[in-house]
Design an enzyme around this catalytic site. Structure first.
Site, PDB file in Angstrom:
ATOM      1  N   ARG A 101       0.832  -1.206   0.000  1.00  0.00           N
ATOM      2  CA  ARG A 101       0.000   0.000   0.000  1.00  0.00           C
ATOM      3  C   ARG A 101       0.866   1.256   0.000  1.00  0.00           C
ATOM      4  O   ARG A 101       0.520   2.255  -0.634  1.00  0.00           O
ATOM      5  CB  ARG A 101      -0.951  -0.017   1.198  1.00  0.00           C
ATOM      6  CG  ARG A 101      -1.991   1.092   1.151  1.00  0.00           C
ATOM      7  CD  ARG A 101      -3.076   0.894   2.185  1.00  0.00           C
ATOM      8  NE  ARG A 101      -2.562   0.940   3.553  1.00  0.00           N
ATOM      9  CZ  ARG A 101      -3.313   0.751   4.630  1.00  0.00           C
ATOM     10  NH1 ARG A 101      -4.601   0.477   4.515  1.00  0.00           N
ATOM     11  NH2 ARG A 101      -2.781   0.810   5.842  1.00  0.00           N
ATOM     12  N   LYS A 202      -2.654   6.483   1.564  1.00  0.00           N
ATOM     13  CA  LYS A 202      -2.486   6.930   2.950  1.00  0.00           C
ATOM     14  C   LYS A 202      -1.587   8.168   3.008  1.00  0.00           C
ATOM     15  O   LYS A 202      -0.547   8.204   3.684  1.00  0.00           O
ATOM     16  CB  LYS A 202      -1.944   5.793   3.809  1.00  0.00           C
ATOM     17  CG  LYS A 202      -2.479   5.837   5.239  1.00  0.00           C
ATOM     18  CD  LYS A 202      -2.299   4.517   5.925  1.00  0.00           C
ATOM     19  CE  LYS A 202      -2.704   4.570   7.390  1.00  0.00           C
ATOM     20  NZ  LYS A 202      -4.115   4.902   7.592  1.00  0.00           N
ATOM     21  N   GLU A 238     -16.294   7.070   4.555  1.00  0.00           N
ATOM     22  CA  GLU A 238     -15.407   6.655   5.640  1.00  0.00           C
ATOM     23  C   GLU A 238     -15.604   7.529   6.853  1.00  0.00           C
ATOM     24  O   GLU A 238     -16.151   8.628   6.766  1.00  0.00           O
ATOM     25  CB  GLU A 238     -13.934   6.797   5.217  1.00  0.00           C
ATOM     26  CG  GLU A 238     -13.372   5.659   4.427  1.00  0.00           C
ATOM     27  CD  GLU A 238     -11.847   5.738   4.332  1.00  0.00           C
ATOM     28  OE1 GLU A 238     -11.202   6.113   5.330  1.00  0.00           O
ATOM     29  OE2 GLU A 238     -11.318   5.435   3.265  1.00  0.00           O
TER      30      GLU A 238
END
Length: 355
Positions: A101, A202, A238
């Site tokens: 990721r 992220k 989210e």
């Protein structure tokens, strides 16, 4: 080995043999920064590749005022945990997924990234160097934070000239405390992410824009904020820092990952476990009405693990959810944490033992 690194290595070995645990009140452990002893650091020039990194005592780092991360937010982070088992082994949970990721995020942010092996080696070294800080079983975990930042100076709007990868760790307890689950406010004015942006990676820039909505919600007695999509304002996405699931009958649904939603590793694991339990799992756009009509709702993430939603409020309408022991949330959490801590057999090869 340079003399400075040899001294660090000797210090790590000495501490490891002297004491099993650091001097921490494990019963009062919260979710905050408790400095440990060592961190890992590795550097790379723009256009180059990361080379061998090393452990160093935990300390402040020096950055130019014109560093890319400070001026333009060129940075990524990851989060994973190290667990101490009942028989005193140390486990990581799917760390290769964090490495991949970070590589995906680095591509989006135009940054070089450590290889998967470099990432894993750095995490392992950091955990073992700080193993006295891994809480006893049932008391918490060692939260591990890998960071990738544009550390080189830059004035024009452009990628940094140098990059730093570092890993630090801190012992943590429960992220969200409370017997009744989260009390969510569905935010319909401010947004977390937009299509084509960085919501699906992220990036460090994804989080502080959510502070205002979160602060306003907490001032009104809510635990956290659930954001809606920024295009239509009709679909849930989210929370501030975790994914959400809703259950209706035998159908478990979670917002599809399409660029504005982070592909959570806990989210991915929960989907697999729920399928094993015989539930139908749907990754799709979820109208806010589906949240209000759900039997259960819960959140997933490295920090929150699997945390139930006790209530949600949207435009003045409040609904409550079951959070008892017979819930799917409870079964998922027990299974997931059982695998993570070694209490249950890991039949999927998700855990990595380090020593």
């Amino acid at each position: 080995m340079p003399s400075s690194l040899q001294k660090i290595s000797q210090s790590v070995e000495s501490r490891s043999s002297d004491e099993k645990y650091a001097d921490v009140n494990w019963d009062e452990l919260g979710f905050g920064v408790i400095p440990t002893e060592f961190m890992y650091i590795m550097k790379c020039s723009n256009g180059g590749e990361f080379s061998q990194g090393h452990l160093t005592p935990y300390r402040n780092i020096e950055l130019s005022p014109s560093a890319g991360v400070l001026n333009y937010g060129q940075g990524l982070f990851e989060g994973l945990k190290a667990y101490r088992t009942e028989d005193d082994r140390f486990l990581l949970f799917r760390p290769e997924e964090n490495a991949l990721r970070m590589q995906m995020g680095a591509e989006r942010m135009l940054m070089p990234s450590p290889s998967t092996q470099q990432f894993l080696d750095a995490v392992k070294q950091t955990v073992l160097a700080n193993k006295r800080w891994i809480p006893p079983p049932g008391k918490g975990t060692l939260y591990v934070r890998p960071l990738l930042i544009g550390s080189g100076p830059v004035l024009g709007v452009a990628p940094a000239a140098e990059y730093t990868f570092l890993v630090f760790a801190a012992p943590v307890g429960i992220y969200h405390k409370g017997p009744k689950g989260l009390n969510l406010y569905v935010e319909d004015q401010l947004h977390r992410a937009t299509p084509g942006g960085t919501g699906g990676v992220k990036s460090i820039t994804n989080y502080s824009p959510a502070y205002l909505a979160q602060q306003q919600a907490r001032a009104r007695g809510f635990s956290d904020v659930l954001f809606l999509d920024s295009v239509t304002g009709k679909y849930i996405e989210e929370l501030t820092a975790c994914n959400i699931f809703v259950l209706k009958g035998n159908v478990l649904a979670t917002p599809a990952v399409h660029g504005t939603i982070l592909p959570g590793i806990t989210r991915k694991s929960v989907i697999t476990i729920a399928l094993d339990f015989g539930y139908q799992v749907e990754e799709r756009v979820i109208p806010v009405e589906d949240l209000l009509e759900a039997d259960e709702a819960f959140c997933t993430g490295t920090a929150v693990v699997v945390t139930p939603v006790g209530a949600a409020t949207y435009q003045g309408k409040r609904v409550e959810y079951n959070t008892g022991k017979g819930t799917l949330f409870h079964k998922l959490r027990e299974t997931l944490t059982g695998i993570q801590t070694g209490r249950l057999e890991d039949k999927k090869g998700w855990t990595m033992e380090i020593n």
